[in-house]
Design a protein around this motif. Structure first.
Motif, PDB file in Angstrom:
ATOM      1  N   GLY A  15      35.105 -14.115   3.283  1.00 45.90           N
ATOM      2  CA  GLY A  15      34.601 -14.573   4.564  1.00 45.90           C
ATOM      3  C   GLY A  15      33.149 -14.222   4.815  1.00 45.90           C
ATOM      4  N   GLY A  16      32.601 -13.378   3.968  1.00 42.92           N
ATOM      5  CA  GLY A  16      31.222 -12.960   4.135  1.00 42.92           C
ATOM      6  C   GLY A  16      30.233 -13.940   3.543  1.00 42.92           C
ATOM      7  N   SER A  17      28.964 -13.528   3.559  1.00 45.79           N
ATOM      8  CA  SER A  17      27.875 -14.382   3.097  1.00 45.79           C
ATOM      9  C   SER A  17      26.943 -13.617   2.175  1.00 45.79           C
ATOM     10  N   LEU A  18      26.267 -14.370   1.335  1.00 46.06           N
ATOM     11  CA  LEU A  18      25.225 -13.819   0.483  1.00 46.06           C
ATOM     12  C   LEU A  18      24.115 -14.848   0.357  1.00 46.06           C
ATOM     13  N   ARG A  19      22.907 -14.365   0.178  1.00 48.50           N
ATOM     14  CA  ARG A  19      21.798 -15.249  -0.171  1.00 48.50           C
ATOM     15  C   ARG A  19      21.229 -14.804  -1.501  1.00 48.50           C
ATOM     16  N   LEU A  20      21.355 -15.678  -2.468  1.00 52.89           N
ATOM     17  CA  LEU A  20      20.800 -15.422  -3.785  1.00 52.89           C
ATOM     18  C   LEU A  20      19.374 -15.965  -3.850  1.00 52.89           C
ATOM     19  N   SER A  21      18.545 -15.254  -4.580  1.00 53.97           N
ATOM     20  CA  SER A  21      17.165 -15.689  -4.781  1.00 53.97           C
ATOM     21  C   SER A  21      16.885 -15.807  -6.268  1.00 53.97           C
ATOM     22  N   CYS A  22      16.001 -16.701  -6.589  1.00 61.04           N
ATOM     23  CA  CYS A  22      15.561 -16.889  -7.969  1.00 61.04           C
ATOM     24  C   CYS A  22      14.060 -17.073  -7.946  1.00 61.04           C
ATOM     25  N   THR A  23      13.350 -16.134  -8.526  1.00 60.61           N
ATOM     26  CA  THR A  23      11.896 -16.193  -8.535  1.00 60.61           C
ATOM     27  C   THR A  23      11.412 -16.467  -9.952  1.00 60.61           C
ATOM     28  N   ALA A  24      10.508 -17.399 -10.060  1.00 59.81           N
ATOM     29  CA  ALA A  24       9.954 -17.768 -11.359  1.00 59.81           C
ATOM     30  C   ALA A  24       8.613 -17.111 -11.578  1.00 59.81           C
ATOM     31  N   TYR A  60      22.179 -31.357  -3.863  1.00 61.51           N
ATOM     32  CA  TYR A  60      23.510 -31.813  -4.242  1.00 61.51           C
ATOM     33  C   TYR A  60      24.334 -30.589  -4.621  1.00 61.51           C
ATOM     34  N   TYR A  61      25.641 -30.702  -4.402  1.00 64.72           N
ATOM     35  CA  TYR A  61      26.522 -29.561  -4.510  1.00 64.72           C
ATOM     36  C   TYR A  61      27.815 -29.903  -5.225  1.00 64.72           C
ATOM     37  N   GLU A  62      28.366 -28.896  -5.847  1.00 61.81           N
ATOM     38  CA  GLU A  62      29.719 -28.998  -6.379  1.00 61.81           C
ATOM     39  C   GLU A  62      30.683 -29.019  -5.206  1.00 61.81           C
ATOM     40  N   ASP A  63      31.770 -29.734  -5.337  1.00 58.81           N
ATOM     41  CA  ASP A  63      32.638 -29.979  -4.196  1.00 58.81           C
ATOM     42  C   ASP A  63      33.169 -28.699  -3.550  1.00 58.81           C
ATOM     43  N   SER A  64      33.475 -27.684  -4.333  1.00 60.43           N
ATOM     44  CA  SER A  64      34.104 -26.488  -3.762  1.00 60.43           C
ATOM     45  C   SER A  64      33.159 -25.662  -2.904  1.00 60.43           C
ATOM     46  N   VAL A  65      31.866 -25.877  -3.028  1.00 57.25           N
ATOM     47  CA  VAL A  65      30.900 -25.114  -2.220  1.00 57.25           C
ATOM     48  C   VAL A  65      30.237 -25.979  -1.162  1.00 57.25           C
ATOM     49  N   LYS A  66      30.470 -27.278  -1.229  1.00 59.68           N
ATOM     50  CA  LYS A  66      29.839 -28.185  -0.281  1.00 59.68           C
ATOM     51  C   LYS A  66      30.265 -27.853   1.139  1.00 59.68           C
ATOM     52  N   GLY A  67      29.306 -27.818   2.037  1.00 61.27           N
ATOM     53  CA  GLY A  67      29.607 -27.522   3.426  1.00 61.27           C
ATOM     54  C   GLY A  67      29.518 -26.055   3.781  1.00 61.27           C
ATOM     55  N   ARG A  68      29.499 -25.198   2.789  1.00 60.32           N
ATOM     56  CA  ARG A  68      29.376 -23.765   3.079  1.00 60.32           C
ATOM     57  C   ARG A  68      28.257 -23.117   2.261  1.00 60.32           C
ATOM     58  N   SER A  69      27.496 -23.934   1.570  1.00 63.64           N
ATOM     59  CA  SER A  69      26.376 -23.416   0.779  1.00 63.64           C
ATOM     60  C   SER A  69      25.144 -24.269   1.026  1.00 63.64           C
ATOM     61  N   THR A  70      23.987 -23.636   0.922  1.00 61.35           N
ATOM     62  CA  THR A  70      22.730 -24.348   1.087  1.00 61.35           C
ATOM     63  C   THR A  70      21.742 -23.884   0.029  1.00 61.35           C
ATOM     64  N   LEU A  87      32.662 -16.936   1.849  1.00 60.26           N
ATOM     65  CA  LEU A  87      32.971 -16.662   0.445  1.00 60.26           C
ATOM     66  C   LEU A  87      34.449 -16.320   0.264  1.00 60.26           C
ATOM     67  N   THR A  88      34.981 -16.731  -0.857  1.00 65.51           N
ATOM     68  CA  THR A  88      36.367 -16.433  -1.231  1.00 65.51           C
ATOM     69  C   THR A  88      36.380 -15.746  -2.595  1.00 65.51           C
ATOM     70  N   VAL A 120      28.181 -11.805  -8.500  1.00 61.21           N
ATOM     71  CA  VAL A 120      28.737 -11.912  -7.152  1.00 61.21           C
ATOM     72  C   VAL A 120      30.227 -11.612  -7.245  1.00 61.21           C
ATOM     73  N   THR A 121      30.662 -10.635  -6.487  1.00 63.89           N
ATOM     74  CA  THR A 121      32.076 -10.266  -6.464  1.00 63.89           C
ATOM     75  C   THR A 121      32.575 -10.333  -5.031  1.00 63.89           C
ATOM     76  N   VAL A 122      33.619 -11.109  -4.822  1.00 65.67           N
ATOM     77  CA  VAL A 122      34.186 -11.276  -3.485  1.00 65.67           C
ATOM     78  C   VAL A 122      35.564 -10.639  -3.477  1.00 65.67           C
ATOM     79  N   SER A 123      35.736  -9.668  -2.622  1.00 70.84           N
ATOM     80  CA  SER A 123      37.020  -8.968  -2.545  1.00 70.84           C
ATOM     81  C   SER A 123      37.897  -9.596  -1.468  1.00 70.84           C
ATOM     82  N   SER A 124      39.190  -9.562  -1.689  1.00 70.04           N
ATOM     83  CA  SER A 124      40.125 -10.169  -0.732  1.00 70.04           C
ATOM     84  C   SER A 124      40.552  -9.187   0.341  1.00 70.04           C
TER      85      SER A 124
END
Length: 124
Positions: A15-24, A60-70, A87-88, A120-124
């Protein structure tokens, strides 16, 4: 040559959130690349998560993350982001940033440069 470094991974509760970053780093701006995020869970193949066009105008997004990822990008900072919400445990994986010179979409072989990944590890 483009070197990509991911950050922002970690342990989060369901149920939580994360923001990943990628710097070139390197001489080339990421403006020249379509950028993508992929992930790989233990025992599974690497799969596409999200992609963003050169200017950021198309995502564009993979279906399982669409709507909850940006996915977003800040070309001035040479950085791409992936905000993930609700997150699940199924989101648990190593997340990779990738860059494509030729306008890659959702296939790993369309991307030319890869980061080392962030867990990324999501605990239940």
């Amino acid at each position: 040559q483009v070197q990509l470094v991911e950050s922002g991974g970690g342990l989060v509760q369901a149920g939580g959130s994360l923001r990943l970053s990628c710097t070139a780093s390197g001489r080339t701006s990421i403006t020249s690349y379509v950028m993508g995020w992929f992930r790989q869970a233990p025992g599974k193949e690497r799969e596409f998560v999200a992609g963003i066009s050169w200017s950021g105008g198309h995502t564009y997004y993979e279906d399982s993350v669409k709507g909850r990822s940006t996915i977003s990008r800040d070309n001035a900072k040479n950085t791409v982001y992936l905000q993930m919400n609700s997150l699940t445990p199924e989101d648990t994986a190593v997340y990779y940033c990738a860059a494509s010179r030729q306008g890659g979409a959702n296939l790993a072989n369309e991307y030319d440069y890869w980061g080392q990944g962030t867990q990324v590890t999501v605990s239940s």
